[in-house]
Motif scaffolding. Structure first.
Motif, mmCIF file in Angstrom:
data_model
loop_
_atom_site.group_PDB
_atom_site.id
_atom_site.type_symbol
_atom_site.label_atom_id
_atom_site.label_comp_id
_atom_site.label_asym_id
_atom_site.label_seq_id
_atom_site.Cartn_x
_atom_site.Cartn_y
_atom_site.Cartn_z
ATOM 1 N N LEU A 50 -10.345 -8.028 1.826
ATOM 2 C CA LEU A 50 -10.012 -9.424 1.520
ATOM 3 C C LEU A 50 -9.775 -9.658 0.030
ATOM 4 N N GLY A 51 -10.252 -8.745 -0.798
ATOM 5 C CA GLY A 51 -10.104 -8.926 -2.242
ATOM 6 C C GLY A 51 -11.079 -9.927 -2.816
ATOM 7 N N LEU A 101 8.888 -5.027 -1.133
ATOM 8 C CA LEU A 101 9.302 -3.852 -0.367
ATOM 9 C C LEU A 101 8.741 -2.571 -0.980
ATOM 10 N N SER A 102 8.689 -2.516 -2.291
ATOM 11 C CA SER A 102 8.212 -1.306 -2.970
ATOM 12 C C SER A 102 6.716 -1.088 -2.804
ATOM 13 N N ASN A 103 6.009 -2.110 -2.299
ATOM 14 C CA ASN A 103 4.564 -1.975 -2.080
ATOM 15 C C ASN A 103 4.213 -1.723 -0.617
ATOM 16 N N LEU A 104 5.224 -1.467 0.213
ATOM 17 C CA LEU A 104 4.982 -1.136 1.620
ATOM 18 C C LEU A 104 4.923 0.389 1.752
ATOM 19 N N HIS A 105 3.785 0.902 2.112
ATOM 20 C CA HIS A 105 3.608 2.353 2.256
ATOM 21 C C HIS A 105 3.261 2.644 3.714
ATOM 22 N N PHE A 106 4.250 2.434 4.571
ATOM 23 C CA PHE A 106 4.019 2.525 6.008
ATOM 24 C C PHE A 106 3.621 3.930 6.455
ATOM 25 N N SER A 107 4.154 4.951 5.808
ATOM 26 C CA SER A 107 3.824 6.317 6.225
ATOM 27 C C SER A 107 2.347 6.631 6.010
ATOM 28 N N LEU A 129 -5.281 -2.012 -2.084
ATOM 29 C CA LEU A 129 -4.625 -1.406 -0.935
ATOM 30 C C LEU A 129 -5.260 -1.946 0.335
ATOM 31 N N VAL A 130 -4.414 -2.375 1.281
ATOM 32 C CA VAL A 130 -4.895 -2.946 2.533
ATOM 33 C C VAL A 130 -4.265 -2.173 3.690
ATOM 34 N N PRO A 131 -5.074 -1.722 4.660
ATOM 35 C CA PRO A 131 -4.493 -1.062 5.839
ATOM 36 C C PRO A 131 -3.624 -2.045 6.620
ATOM 37 N N ILE A 132 -2.561 -1.543 7.218
ATOM 38 C CA ILE A 132 -1.686 -2.378 8.043
ATOM 39 C C ILE A 132 -1.555 -1.738 9.422
ATOM 40 N N SER A 133 -1.597 -2.555 10.453
ATOM 41 C CA SER A 133 -1.583 -2.039 11.827
ATOM 42 C C SER A 133 -0.192 -1.556 12.215
ATOM 43 N N PRO A 134 -0.120 -0.596 13.128
ATOM 44 C CA PRO A 134 1.192 -0.133 13.625
ATOM 45 C C PRO A 134 2.019 -1.273 14.224
ATOM 46 N N ARG A 135 1.340 -2.251 14.833
ATOM 47 C CA ARG A 135 2.062 -3.380 15.440
ATOM 48 C C ARG A 135 2.760 -4.215 14.366
ATOM 49 N N ALA A 136 2.060 -4.481 13.262
ATOM 50 C CA ALA A 136 2.672 -5.251 12.166
ATOM 51 C C ALA A 136 3.814 -4.457 11.536
ATOM 52 N N VAL A 137 3.613 -3.148 11.387
ATOM 53 C CA VAL A 137 4.674 -2.289 10.841
ATOM 54 C C VAL A 137 5.924 -2.377 11.712
ATOM 55 N N LYS A 138 5.733 -2.302 13.024
ATOM 56 C CA LYS A 138 6.857 -2.358 13.965
ATOM 57 C C LYS A 138 7.623 -3.673 13.837
ATOM 58 N N ILE A 188 -0.470 -1.181 2.651
ATOM 59 C CA ILE A 188 0.401 -1.952 1.771
ATOM 60 C C ILE A 188 -0.387 -2.265 0.507
ATOM 61 N N LYS A 189 0.329 -2.386 -0.597
ATOM 62 C CA LYS A 189 -0.322 -2.771 -1.856
ATOM 63 C C LYS A 189 -0.133 -4.274 -2.046
ATOM 64 N N VAL A 190 -1.236 -4.965 -2.275
ATOM 65 C CA VAL A 190 -1.220 -6.422 -2.369
ATOM 66 C C VAL A 190 -1.612 -6.839 -3.781
ATOM 67 N N VAL A 191 -0.907 -7.831 -4.318
ATOM 68 C CA VAL A 191 -1.260 -8.394 -5.626
ATOM 69 C C VAL A 191 -1.987 -9.711 -5.378
ATOM 70 N N GLY A 192 -3.290 -9.714 -5.636
ATOM 71 C CA GLY A 192 -4.121 -10.869 -5.321
ATOM 72 C C GLY A 192 -4.375 -11.771 -6.511
ATOM 73 N N LYS A 193 -5.491 -12.494 -6.452
ATOM 74 C CA LYS A 193 -5.845 -13.425 -7.522
ATOM 75 C C LYS A 193 -6.030 -12.676 -8.839
ATOM 76 N N GLY A 194 -5.552 -13.312 -9.904
ATOM 77 C CA GLY A 194 -5.682 -12.691 -11.223
ATOM 78 C C GLY A 194 -4.853 -11.431 -11.364
#
Length: 298
Positions: free
Chosen positions: A268-269, A158-164, A179-188, A168-174
């Motif tokens: 994609l990281g 939850l703390s990595n969701l920056h909807f405004s 930072l990955v853009p998120i669509s308004p539809r997914a946010v909704k 969103i901040k994603v923790v990937g491999k290693g």
């Protein structure tokens, strides 16, 4: 050095020096465990110093005889090479017996991709009257909107969701963050899911996790696979579907739409642009339409 001792050291090296995730470490060390079993049972050898190039070639042959396909053989050989490079770095070995080993020839395999219509059909198959319905809709919209790996989705906090800001901040491999853009539809859909999530009592380890099961615990990777597989069947999709199919579709649709390959790589990281280049394949229908429209003999 005994082989099992070397494998333990290799696991620590991957964890501390390379910063790999536990899932990756388990995958690498399980391949080394296969090598140890083969060396012990078939060759009667217990130390890494006694293993020769011929021994390792015999090990690869044994993988094929046990039904492992060429792609899996090549992946295992890559892990074996990494293991022996580690032993060289640690001065356990003077010579690398994998230096001249040849990997099985593997043809280029294009990923399975869903059309936007197929993705919509899968999402439409969700029964929103069920308690988990809105959660599952939010999960699929997030997978497709952001192109996440399964491990990244289940670990999303939850703390990595920056909807405004639309990210969103994603923790990937290693444990690498991006930072990955998120669509308004997914946010909704995620915000709609908050209504159901707020009714749960998360355990102490899952308070900051976005997607929870009915007991308030973090969802497992297996559960995400099960959700996508069942929904694809209900939607009548005949393709072999996994959560990763949404990631492939995300990347393919971006590239086909004209997105810069470096930007897709970043989202994609991927460490290497070569990994991302597989998404430059064209949809066969689009390719045929292009030829029929512009070729003088069409």
């Amino acid at each position: 050095m005994r082989i099992e001792e070397a494998i333990e050291g290799y696991a620590s090296f991957l964890r501390l020096e390379k910063g790999l995730s536990e899932n990756s470490i388990v995958a690498y060390t399980s391949d080394m465990d296969k090598l140890w079993q083969f060396a012990n049972q078939e060759l009667n050898k217990q130390t890494v110093e006694t293993l020769s190039q011929q021994d390792l070639e015999a090990f690869i042959v044994s993988l094929e005889s046990n039904g492992l396909n060429k792609r899996s053989q090549a992946r295992t050989l890559s892990g074996v090479k990494g293991f022996f490079r580690y032993l060289m770095l640690e001065d356990v070995l003077v010579n690398d017996p994998t230096e001249l080993l040849l990997a099985p020839k593997v043809g280029r395999k294009l990923p399975i991709v869903l059309s936007t219509e197929e993705i919509d059909a899968i999402i439409s198959a969700i029964d929103l009257s069920k308690p988990e319905g809105q959660r599952n809709k939010a999960i699929l919209e997030t997978l497709y909107s952001c192109g996440l790996r399964v491990s990244e989705l289940v670990g999303l906090s939850l703390s990595n969701l920056h909807f405004s800001e639309g990210f969103i901040k994603v923790v990937g491999k290693g444990n690498k963050e991006r930072l990955v853009p998120i669509s308004p539809r997914a946010v909704k859909e995620i915000e709609y899911y908050y209504i159901d999530r707020n009714k749960l009592t998360p355990d102490s380890a899952s308070k900051d996790i976005v997607f929870l099961n009915r007991r308030g615990k973090k969802l497992s990777r297996v559960m995400i696979f099960t959700i996508t597989k069942l929904l694809a069947e209900q939607a009548g999709i005949k393709k072999t579907i996994s959560p990763h199919t949404f990631r492939h579709s995300f990347a393919t649709h971006l590239v086909e739409g004209g997105a810069d390959l470096r930007a897709v790589q970043e989202m994609l990281g991927h460490e290497s642009i070569l990994t991302t280049e597989i998404y430059t394949h064209l949809d066969t229908t689009f390719l045929r339409e292009t030829i029929m429209q512009f070729h003088p003999r069409a």
